[in-house]
Design a protein around this motif. Structure first.
Motif, PDB file in Angstrom:
ATOM      1  N   ASN A 118    -119.686   6.564 -36.603  1.00 61.99           N
ATOM      2  CA  ASN A 118    -120.235   7.947 -35.846  1.00 61.99           C
ATOM      3  C   ASN A 118    -120.653   8.943 -36.663  1.00 61.99           C
ATOM      4  O   ASN A 118    -121.649   9.548 -36.244  1.00 61.99           O
ATOM      5  CB  ASN A 118    -119.032   8.348 -35.150  1.00 61.99           C
ATOM      6  CG  ASN A 118    -118.647   7.631 -33.756  1.00 61.99           C
ATOM      7  OD1 ASN A 118    -119.391   6.685 -33.337  1.00 61.99           O
ATOM      8  ND2 ASN A 118    -117.493   8.001 -33.121  1.00 61.99           N
ATOM      9  N   VAL A 121    -124.274   7.755 -37.622  1.00 60.08           N
ATOM     10  CA  VAL A 121    -125.144   8.157 -36.414  1.00 60.08           C
ATOM     11  C   VAL A 121    -125.293   9.784 -36.587  1.00 60.08           C
ATOM     12  O   VAL A 121    -126.593   9.886 -36.228  1.00 60.08           O
ATOM     13  CB  VAL A 121    -124.315   7.864 -34.914  1.00 60.08           C
ATOM     14  CG1 VAL A 121    -125.249   8.437 -34.046  1.00 60.08           C
ATOM     15  CG2 VAL A 121    -124.321   6.200 -34.814  1.00 60.08           C
ATOM     16  N   LYS A 122    -124.542  10.587 -36.775  1.00 60.38           N
ATOM     17  CA  LYS A 122    -124.813  11.937 -36.905  1.00 60.38           C
ATOM     18  C   LYS A 122    -125.845  12.164 -37.944  1.00 60.38           C
ATOM     19  O   LYS A 122    -126.511  12.992 -37.969  1.00 60.38           O
ATOM     20  CB  LYS A 122    -123.464  12.677 -37.085  1.00 60.38           C
ATOM     21  CG  LYS A 122    -122.499  12.519 -35.869  1.00 60.38           C
ATOM     22  CD  LYS A 122    -121.364  13.462 -36.267  1.00 60.38           C
ATOM     23  CE  LYS A 122    -120.270  13.509 -34.947  1.00 60.38           C
ATOM     24  NZ  LYS A 122    -118.945  14.172 -35.237  1.00 60.38           N
ATOM     25  N   THR A 124    -128.099  10.278 -38.898  1.00 63.99           N
ATOM     26  CA  THR A 124    -129.494   9.728 -38.352  1.00 63.99           C
ATOM     27  C   THR A 124    -130.027  10.970 -37.577  1.00 63.99           C
ATOM     28  O   THR A 124    -131.326  11.145 -37.695  1.00 63.99           O
ATOM     29  CB  THR A 124    -129.524   8.253 -37.703  1.00 63.99           C
ATOM     30  OG1 THR A 124    -128.678   8.719 -36.651  1.00 63.99           O
ATOM     31  CG2 THR A 124    -129.036   7.322 -38.708  1.00 63.99           C
ATOM     32  N   THR A 125    -129.348  11.328 -36.783  1.00 64.73           N
ATOM     33  CA  THR A 125    -129.889  12.385 -35.946  1.00 64.73           C
ATOM     34  C   THR A 125    -130.075  13.802 -36.884  1.00 64.73           C
ATOM     35  O   THR A 125    -131.336  14.306 -36.386  1.00 64.73           O
ATOM     36  CB  THR A 125    -128.554  12.878 -34.856  1.00 64.73           C
ATOM     37  OG1 THR A 125    -128.321  11.687 -34.154  1.00 64.73           O
ATOM     38  CG2 THR A 125    -129.081  14.001 -33.866  1.00 64.73           C
ATOM     39  N   ALA A 126    -129.404  14.121 -37.701  1.00 66.93           N
ATOM     40  CA  ALA A 126    -129.739  15.118 -38.488  1.00 66.93           C
ATOM     41  C   ALA A 126    -130.992  14.914 -39.222  1.00 66.93           C
ATOM     42  O   ALA A 126    -131.834  15.765 -39.451  1.00 66.93           O
ATOM     43  CB  ALA A 126    -128.401  15.528 -39.561  1.00 66.93           C
ATOM     44  N   LEU A 128    -133.566  13.069 -38.525  1.00 63.45           N
ATOM     45  CA  LEU A 128    -134.518  12.911 -37.660  1.00 63.45           C
ATOM     46  C   LEU A 128    -135.031  14.311 -37.340  1.00 63.45           C
ATOM     47  O   LEU A 128    -136.016  14.767 -37.234  1.00 63.45           O
ATOM     48  CB  LEU A 128    -134.356  11.918 -36.571  1.00 63.45           C
ATOM     49  CG  LEU A 128    -135.311  11.708 -35.593  1.00 63.45           C
ATOM     50  CD1 LEU A 128    -136.726  11.072 -36.519  1.00 63.45           C
ATOM     51  CD2 LEU A 128    -135.122  10.862 -34.423  1.00 63.45           C
ATOM     52  N   ASN A 129    -134.004  15.216 -36.802  1.00 62.53           N
ATOM     53  CA  ASN A 129    -134.125  16.540 -36.370  1.00 62.53           C
ATOM     54  C   ASN A 129    -134.674  17.308 -37.657  1.00 62.53           C
ATOM     55  O   ASN A 129    -135.653  18.205 -37.217  1.00 62.53           O
ATOM     56  CB  ASN A 129    -132.974  17.134 -36.081  1.00 62.53           C
ATOM     57  CG  ASN A 129    -132.587  16.606 -34.604  1.00 62.53           C
ATOM     58  OD1 ASN A 129    -133.167  16.052 -34.006  1.00 62.53           O
ATOM     59  ND2 ASN A 129    -131.119  16.720 -34.399  1.00 62.53           N
ATOM     60  N   ARG A 151    -141.159   7.485 -32.594  1.00 60.33           N
ATOM     61  CA  ARG A 151    -140.095   7.546 -33.657  1.00 60.33           C
ATOM     62  C   ARG A 151    -140.214   6.730 -34.874  1.00 60.33           C
ATOM     63  O   ARG A 151    -140.207   6.838 -36.093  1.00 60.33           O
ATOM     64  CB  ARG A 151    -138.558   7.659 -33.372  1.00 60.33           C
ATOM     65  CG  ARG A 151    -137.623   7.993 -34.159  1.00 60.33           C
ATOM     66  CD  ARG A 151    -135.947   7.926 -33.587  1.00 60.33           C
ATOM     67  NE  ARG A 151    -135.754   6.500 -33.553  1.00 60.33           N
ATOM     68  CZ  ARG A 151    -134.501   6.108 -33.170  1.00 60.33           C
ATOM     69  NH1 ARG A 151    -133.658   6.991 -32.816  1.00 60.33           N
ATOM     70  NH2 ARG A 151    -134.345   4.634 -33.224  1.00 60.33           N
ATOM     71  N   PHE A 186    -133.011   8.812 -42.960  1.00 60.83           N
ATOM     72  CA  PHE A 186    -133.035   8.337 -41.793  1.00 60.83           C
ATOM     73  C   PHE A 186    -132.897   6.787 -41.835  1.00 60.83           C
ATOM     74  O   PHE A 186    -131.815   6.116 -40.989  1.00 60.83           O
ATOM     75  CB  PHE A 186    -133.972   8.816 -41.015  1.00 60.83           C
ATOM     76  CG  PHE A 186    -134.084   8.028 -39.697  1.00 60.83           C
ATOM     77  CD1 PHE A 186    -133.612   8.610 -38.658  1.00 60.83           C
ATOM     78  CD2 PHE A 186    -134.908   6.903 -39.350  1.00 60.83           C
ATOM     79  CE1 PHE A 186    -133.324   7.977 -37.263  1.00 60.83           C
ATOM     80  CE2 PHE A 186    -134.741   6.352 -38.178  1.00 60.83           C
ATOM     81  CZ  PHE A 186    -134.281   6.872 -37.117  1.00 60.83           C
ATOM     82  N   LYS A 190    -129.553   4.650 -40.591  1.00 64.03           N
ATOM     83  CA  LYS A 190    -129.475   3.855 -39.445  1.00 64.03           C
ATOM     84  C   LYS A 190    -129.097   2.761 -39.716  1.00 64.03           C
ATOM     85  O   LYS A 190    -128.485   1.893 -39.045  1.00 64.03           O
ATOM     86  CB  LYS A 190    -131.054   3.979 -39.114  1.00 64.03           C
ATOM     87  CG  LYS A 190    -131.417   3.050 -37.913  1.00 64.03           C
ATOM     88  CD  LYS A 190    -130.759   3.712 -36.489  1.00 64.03           C
ATOM     89  CE  LYS A 190    -131.544   3.178 -35.309  1.00 64.03           C
ATOM     90  NZ  LYS A 190    -131.178   1.601 -35.390  1.00 64.03           N
TER      91      LYS A 190
END
Length: 333
Positions: A118, A121-122, A124-126, A128-129, A151, A186, A190
């Motif tokens: 998890n 995953v966070k 990767t999101t951070a 990408l954002n 993406r 990222f 990932k």
């Protein structure tokens, strides 16, 4: 010798745990020290986890004790010693006392992998954002090049940038370097998330195949529910207790002539989220679930009410599957 042992009083022990120190209080059942009947530990899921594990391995009856409520703290004050005595007293009146998770078996291994997955995953999101946010304010020559890409294409394009390190005062070159760094971050996060999910899936297939096999449960949602139950599911007296633990059990909310129930808002929120995610998946892909929704809708139920019922039914199914896993040959029992 035997009679003197029988005459020993029962001793109840309370422990207030911290990162570096633990404070112990002994509530005496009669007048002096005697045989330890039970030990109440505050924070068995954090600072007290190793202490609870140590005591359990040595045959002591260990209980999880809730923190003192605010009213008690206002009237008696707040110190580590007072909290330790409060923990011991709770053992006597049995208020706010539950069986702790043992955290010494395969479920603890599942929890460790899920935490790492998890977190990846966070990340990767951070990344990408941050990448997309930087593109929004980048020079037009870069924005026009990256506009409209998927993406995967966006990450690949940014990762392929070759900025001129000698011209970083130029916003275009500095932005290229920043975008390339975020794309690499990222990709790394990932890859880690995907690898950890594969390991988590393999572990669940080994220790909880029936739970993982419940329709609409994936590695992450199945892991959340297995973790919620713990390595000692016997601490849950039945499927109703598990539903209460997951926050999907209706509780009375009646007053006067009004008789009604409302949803329990407490419990393990991660387990509740896992059940909710699985129900949403079933609403999309399971015909029986869609038929149930149609029938309950004609009876006047709202969609939130129907989802609550579905989560309750799913909790029963998960509980039965996990009991089968725990009693099976691959269990840690």
């Amino acid at each position: 010798m035997t009679s003197s042992l029988v005459a020993l009083p029962m001793v109840y022990v309370g422990v207030d745990t911290h990162a570096d120190t633990h404070h112990v209080a002994i509530e005496q059942w009669i007048t002096s020290f005697g045989r330890v009947a039970r030990i109440g530990v505050e924070g068995t899921g954090s600072y007290g986890v190793e202490l609870a594990r140590y005591l359990h391995e040595r045959g002591h009856d260990v209980a999880e004790v809730a923190r003192p409520n605010r009213r008690l703290r206002r009237s008696h004050g707040k110190t580590d010693t007072i909290d330790a005595y409060a923990a011991a007293r709770r053992l006597l009146d049995k208020s706010g006392v539950t069986a702790p998770k043992l955290r010494n078996g395969a479920t603890e291994a599942v929890r460790a992998l899920r935490v790492a997955r998890n977190n990846a995953v966070k990340a990767t999101t951070a990344a990408l954002n941050a990448l997309r946010g930087l593109i929004t304010t980048s020079p037009e020559i870069l924005r026009s090049q990256l506009r409209g890409l998927s993406r995967a294409q966006l990450v690949a394009t940014c990762a392929a940038f070759r900025p001129d390190a000698g011209r970083l005062a130029d916003p275009v070159q500095a932005t290229k370097l920043a975008l390339r760094s975020l794309a690499a971050r990222f990709r790394e996060a990932k890859d880690q998330a995907d690898q950890l999910e594969r390991h988590l899936h393999q572990l669940l297939e080994q220790v909880a195949p029936n739970t993982l096999g419940v329709f609409a449960l994936g590695p992450d949602t199945a892991a959340a529910l297995v973790i919620s139950i713990g390595d000692n599911p016997a601490r849950l007296i039945g499927k109703a207790a598990f539903a209460h633990l997951c926050g999907v059990a209706p509780i009375p909310a009646s007053s006067g002539k009004t008789v009604r129930h409302r949803l329990h808002r407490g419990g393990d929120r991660q387990a509740n989220q896992a059940l909710h995610t699985a129900v949403i998946v079933r609403l999309r892909y399971d015909q029986r679930t869609r038929d149930y929704v149609a029938r309950r809708t004609t009876e006047g139920k709202t969609k939130p009410e129907i989802i609550r019922c579905l989560k309750r039914y799913l909790a029963r199914e998960v509980f039965r599957a996990h009991r089968t896993d725990f009693r099976g040959p691959g269990s840690s029992a």
